[in-house]
Design a protein around this motif. Structure first.
Motif, mmCIF file in Angstrom:
data_model
loop_
_atom_site.group_PDB
_atom_site.id
_atom_site.type_symbol
_atom_site.label_atom_id
_atom_site.label_comp_id
_atom_site.label_asym_id
_atom_site.label_seq_id
_atom_site.Cartn_x
_atom_site.Cartn_y
_atom_site.Cartn_z
ATOM 1 N N GLU B 1 0.846 -1.205 0.000
ATOM 2 C CA GLU B 1 0.000 0.000 0.000
ATOM 3 C C GLU B 1 0.877 1.249 0.000
ATOM 4 O O GLU B 1 1.818 1.359 0.780
ATOM 5 N N ALA B 2 0.565 2.131 -0.921
ATOM 6 C CA ALA B 2 1.308 3.375 -1.023
ATOM 7 C C ALA B 2 1.095 4.223 0.217
ATOM 8 O O ALA B 2 0.010 4.231 0.791
ATOM 9 N N ALA B 3 2.128 4.944 0.619
ATOM 10 C CA ALA B 3 2.033 5.723 1.848
ATOM 11 C C ALA B 3 2.480 7.153 1.618
ATOM 12 O O ALA B 3 3.586 7.392 1.099
ATOM 13 N N VAL B 4 1.616 8.088 1.989
ATOM 14 C CA VAL B 4 1.926 9.512 1.931
ATOM 15 C C VAL B 4 1.635 10.089 3.303
ATOM 16 O O VAL B 4 0.519 9.957 3.806
ATOM 17 N N THR B 5 2.634 10.709 3.890
ATOM 18 C CA THR B 5 2.507 11.231 5.244
ATOM 19 C C THR B 5 2.690 12.733 5.239
ATOM 20 O O THR B 5 3.676 13.239 4.700
ATOM 21 N N GLN B 6 1.750 13.431 5.852
ATOM 22 C CA GLN B 6 1.817 14.881 5.933
ATOM 23 C C GLN B 6 2.050 15.315 7.381
ATOM 24 O O GLN B 6 1.536 14.695 8.311
ATOM 25 N N SER B 7 2.785 16.400 7.528
ATOM 26 C CA SER B 7 2.939 16.986 8.862
ATOM 27 C C SER B 7 3.031 18.506 8.741
ATOM 28 O O SER B 7 3.551 19.021 7.753
ATOM 29 N N PRO B 8 2.491 19.215 9.734
ATOM 30 C CA PRO B 8 1.700 18.702 10.854
ATOM 31 C C PRO B 8 0.275 18.365 10.423
ATOM 32 O O PRO B 8 -0.113 18.672 9.303
ATOM 33 N N ARG B 9 -0.514 17.759 11.284
ATOM 34 C CA ARG B 9 -1.925 17.497 10.978
ATOM 35 C C ARG B 9 -2.760 18.762 11.148
ATOM 36 O O ARG B 9 -3.727 18.988 10.431
ATOM 37 N N ASN B 10 -2.370 19.569 12.125
ATOM 38 C CA ASN B 10 -3.050 20.834 12.377
ATOM 39 C C ASN B 10 -2.010 21.909 12.633
ATOM 40 O O ASN B 10 -0.969 21.637 13.234
ATOM 41 N N LYS B 11 -2.315 23.126 12.159
ATOM 42 C CA LYS B 11 -1.379 24.231 12.344
ATOM 43 C C LYS B 11 -2.164 25.522 12.483
ATOM 44 O O LYS B 11 -3.072 25.793 11.697
ATOM 45 N N VAL B 12 -1.809 26.293 13.502
ATOM 46 C CA VAL B 12 -2.355 27.631 13.654
ATOM 47 C C VAL B 12 -1.209 28.611 13.467
ATOM 48 O O VAL B 12 -0.165 28.483 14.117
ATOM 49 N N ALA B 13 -1.381 29.557 12.563
ATOM 50 C CA ALA B 13 -0.334 30.527 12.260
ATOM 51 C C ALA B 13 -0.894 31.942 12.367
ATOM 52 O O ALA B 13 -2.118 32.138 12.341
ATOM 53 N N VAL B 14 -0.005 32.904 12.480
ATOM 54 C CA VAL B 14 -0.431 34.298 12.524
ATOM 55 C C VAL B 14 -0.220 34.941 11.160
ATOM 56 O O VAL B 14 0.650 34.525 10.387
ATOM 57 N N THR B 15 -1.022 35.922 10.872
ATOM 58 C CA THR B 15 -0.887 36.646 9.609
ATOM 59 C C THR B 15 0.519 37.214 9.473
ATOM 60 O O THR B 15 1.042 37.826 10.410
ATOM 61 N N GLY B 16 1.117 36.988 8.315
ATOM 62 C CA GLY B 16 2.470 37.470 8.069
ATOM 63 C C GLY B 16 3.555 36.497 8.452
ATOM 64 O O GLY B 16 4.738 36.706 8.127
ATOM 65 N N GLY B 17 3.192 35.438 9.115
ATOM 66 C CA GLY B 17 4.175 34.448 9.520
ATOM 67 C C GLY B 17 4.503 33.483 8.396
ATOM 68 O O GLY B 17 3.796 33.410 7.385
ATOM 69 N N LYS B 18 5.569 32.734 8.573
ATOM 70 C CA LYS B 18 5.974 31.735 7.586
ATOM 71 C C LYS B 18 5.483 30.364 8.022
ATOM 72 O O LYS B 18 5.611 29.991 9.189
ATOM 73 N N VAL B 19 4.931 29.630 7.072
ATOM 74 C CA VAL B 19 4.414 28.291 7.348
ATOM 75 C C VAL B 19 5.008 27.312 6.343
ATOM 76 O O VAL B 19 5.051 27.601 5.141
#
Lengths: 115, 116
Positions: B1-19
């Protein structure tokens, strides 16, 4: 412009009913068609695909789809749905001859299966 | 089974910040994709890649950059995050099916990004 249309945003049926989810596309080149399912809170999972040959293709969990060039359609069907089939279903199209690797997704159909 | 993993699952950022959103695949697929999913819009392609070192613009690339440093990893970068980029982001990988440009995509579980 390649477009794919799923005319029904929501479909509700009872467990054991048959269901057809509709997908229409708008271009006439050689195309590749597929359906994906998305359960709540998860990523999309592949169901089935069609490129050529028999216009009726079988997928996982009893799903099948039929390609019709005359109707520009690729409708998804299941003879008897289960509550676990409740999910959002996406049709996707790629024009093979264009050289583009982009899949164009429809807006999705939310299927709700009532007990 | 092919596997694709993403991180983070949840992210809160502020306007103007880098993500930076990360994606890793263990399928040895050449192609990788970043989509965002918003109610009423379905899935929209942001950037994609044909292999290590390549990135291509999708349908809605403005405000996003992508990086593919290796076959396995594909990142999406928001240099100056804005509230309009609040969405669920999906990464996918795909390999050519039979050499006809008809690939199956394998998706990660998504990253829910909120920009305040």
């Amino acid at each position: 412009t390649q477009t794919v249309s799923q005319s029904d945003a929501h479909v509700t049926v009872f467990e054991g009913d048959s269901v057809e989810l509709r997908c229409n596309y708008s271009y006439g080149g050689s195309i590749y068609l597929s359906w994906y399912i998305q359960h709540h809170g998860h990523g999309l999972q592949f169901l089935l695909k069609y490129y050529s040959g028999n216009p009726v293709v079988q997928g996982v969990n009893g799903f099948e789809a039929e390609f019709s060039k005359s109707d520009s359609s690729f409708h998804l069907r299941k003879a008897s749905v289960h509550w676990s089939d409740s999910a959002v279903y996406f049709c996707a199209v790629r024009e093979v001859s264009s050289g583009s690797w982009q899949l164009i997704f429809g807006s999705g159909t939310q299927l709700t299966v009532m007990p | 089974e092919a596997a694709v993993t993403q991180s983070p699952r949840n992210k809160v950022a502020v306007t103007g910040g880098k993500v930076t959103l990360s994606c890793n695949q263990t399928n040895n697929h050449n192609n990788m994709y970043w989509y965002r999913q918003d109610t009423g819009h379905g899935l929209r392609l942001i950037h994609y890649s044909y292999g290590a070192g390549s990135t291509e613009k999708g349908d809605i690339p403005d405000g996003y950059k992508a990086s593919r440093p290796s076959q396995e990893n594909f990142s999406l970068i928001l240099e100056l995050a804005t509230p309009s980029q609040t969405s669920v982001y999906f990464c996918a990988s795909g390999g050519d099916w039979g050499g006809r440009g008809a690939e199956t995509l394998y998706f990660g579980s998504g990253t829910r990004l909120t920009v305040l």
